[in-house]
Write an enzyme that holds these catalytic residues in place. Structure first.
Site, PDB file in Angstrom:
ATOM      1  N   ASN A 204      13.507  -9.416  30.941  1.00  0.00           N
ATOM      2  CA  ASN A 204      13.619  -8.101  31.568  1.00  0.00           C
ATOM      3  C   ASN A 204      15.073  -7.689  31.765  1.00  0.00           C
ATOM      4  O   ASN A 204      15.419  -6.511  31.630  1.00  0.00           O
ATOM      5  CB  ASN A 204      12.869  -8.082  32.901  1.00  0.00           C
ATOM      6  CG  ASN A 204      11.379  -7.844  32.716  1.00  0.00           C
ATOM      7  OD1 ASN A 204      10.924  -7.520  31.619  1.00  0.00           O
ATOM      8  ND2 ASN A 204      10.616  -8.019  33.772  1.00  0.00           N
ATOM      9  N   CYS A 256       9.435  -3.660  37.765  1.00  0.00           N
ATOM     10  CA  CYS A 256       9.940  -4.910  37.175  1.00  0.00           C
ATOM     11  C   CYS A 256      11.448  -4.956  37.005  1.00  0.00           C
ATOM     12  O   CYS A 256      12.103  -5.866  37.529  1.00  0.00           O
ATOM     13  CB  CYS A 256       9.268  -5.148  35.824  1.00  0.00           C
ATOM     14  SG  CYS A 256       7.510  -5.534  35.940  1.00  0.00           S
TER      15      CYS A 256
END
Length: 442
Positions: A204, A256
């Site tokens: 991420n 996220c």
């Protein structure tokens, strides 16, 4: 297999439905109000394909909903935990929901042989959780199985992933995990738990870095009159780089990227290894909305009392998730500058803020507005009747925060007297005829 899954948010509910679709007997556990809604097919999350697929596996008896964690996991092969792990104000990850789940099992003195952590957690968490269970007399292995789902395409991402990661310590745990995912064709990466925990964070963080790089370069393009679309297309054509996540815009959001980036920064500081590149990624992202506000002020002068039409509230299309959405940052900035906000989103029905008026259509949101800003790249926004929409506004100003509108639409916009089209990372376009005052739509 018999699987108990705790947590029915975006990740948990999609996972429960998909595992049931693979033929496993799944019991999904959550709080009573949530489970009551799910039994009535009232979903709190909006995701393409999810509702009909859920109805199918529920009707076939492959998916059940319960509220009692201990009872639901009393005769199951594995327990999967997919609860929220938000970031605390001090930058650390809040593992309270995970500890709450395990505390129920420890109090009951029972636990399945394998606990699978699906929630994103800091490095070393699975080791600590297993030690906690062992200290309570529960000989259970804890494995880490990160999710890589994109909201808006989560169902397909689960069933057709780029890879599956198993962070486990024993062949027995690996065997159970492989049984769980049997039927999904994808490379399986097996490693230790700490490496798997870092894989999730690093993935991420890298994607967020690509987005911030594109946004950083878009500012350079604006200064030199270049076009960020051409620049990133040329950059992304290099197979070593790839074209994904190189679109400039209002910055990344969602549940996220920001959370995981902050957690990884904190993780690095704990061992004396700062991550300056990722600090810059966050800094660039935090500057995106203030830069958009500055563009509006450059058009208006004094922003106080102006009305802004915002198209798109969710952090990305094909979801109703507004967690950490750029829209929320925009809303706070508008409130500080005295800007009224009227907004429309195809699926978001509530925001939880009094400083915005949600409208039933994009045209209603544009009524008497002094500018319209595209915040989310819903494809239907490119199909609007833009000449009519601008006719409803006080000033025909368009700030395209996602570079969504195609050239034919832009040509229609700048054909309107006084119209200005301001994209991201490329030159502004405007009507040769200056704005002469408030329009008077029929």
């Amino acid at each position: 297999m018999r699987l108990t899954l705790v947590g029915t948010g975006y990740v948990g509910l999609v996972a429960a439905v998909c595992f049931a679709k693979l033929g496993h007997e799944v019991i999904a556990v959550d709080r009573e109000p949530v489970i009551r809604g799910l039994k009535e097919n009232k979903l709190t999350v909006w995701e393409p394909q999810l509702e009909p697929e859920l109805a199918d596996v529920y009707a076939n008896g492959l998916l059940r909903f319960e509220t009692d964690i201990v009872q639901a996991s009393s005769d199951t092969d594995a327990l999967m935990i997919a609860v929220g792990t938000p970031t605390r104000s001090d930058g650390h990850t809040d593992l309270g929901h995970i500890h709450e789940v395990l505390s129920h099992l420890m109090q009951a003195g029972t636990c399945p042989p394998l606990v699978i952590i699906k929630s994103t957690v800091p490095v070393g968490t699975c080791d600590e959780l297993e030690a906690t269970l062992l200290a309570a007399g529960l000989h259970t292995e804890v494995a880490f199985n990160p999710e890589f789902l994109r909201q808006g395409s989560a169902f397909n991402d689960f069933m057709e992933p780029d890879r599956i990661v198993f962070g486990c310590q024993t062949p027995q745990a690996e065997s159970l995990l492989r049984q769980l995912y049997e039927g999904i064709e994808a490379p399986v990466h097996v490693c230790d738990r700490r490496s798997a925990e870092l894989i999730k964070y690093a993935s991420n963080a890298f994607l967020a870095m690509k987005i911030s790089f594109a946004n950083m370069m878009s500012d350079v393009c604006e200064g030199y009159g270049a076009d960020i679309r051409h620049v990133m297309s040329g950059v992304g054509a290099d197979q070593r780089i790839g074209p994904e996540f190189l679109s400039a815009g209002v910055g990344y959001g969602g549940s996220c990227f920001s959370k995981d980036l902050q957690s990884l920064l904190t993780t690095g500081k704990l061992i004396g290894s700062p991550l300056p590149i990722l600090e810059s990624v966050a800094k660039v992202n935090n500057q995106r909305i203030p830069r958009m506000i500055a563009k509006l002020i450059s058009l208006w002068g004094n922003p106080s009392g102006k009305r802004l039409c915002v198209l798109g509230i969710s952090f990305k299309p094909n979801t109703n998730d507004v967690r950490d959405a750029p829209f929320l940052t925009l809303l706070a900035q508008c409130e500080r500058h005295g800007i009224e906000v009227q907004a429309f989103d195809p699926v978001v029905r509530q925001v939880g803020a009094k400083s915005v008026q949600l409208m039933d259509s994009p045209y209603a949101a544009a009524a008497q507005a002094d500018a319209v800003m595209i915040m989310t790249e819903w494809p239907q926004f490119a199909e609007l009747d833009w000449p009519y929409l601008l006719h409803l506004m006080r000033r025909p100003y368009v700030l395209d925060g996602r570079n969504l509108l195609p050239s034919p639409i832009i040509s229609q916009i700048v054909d309107i007297d006084g119209a200005i089209y301001m994209p991201v990372g490329r030159p502004m376009e405007r009507s040769p005829i200056p704005w002469a005052g408030v329009s008077s739509p029929e």
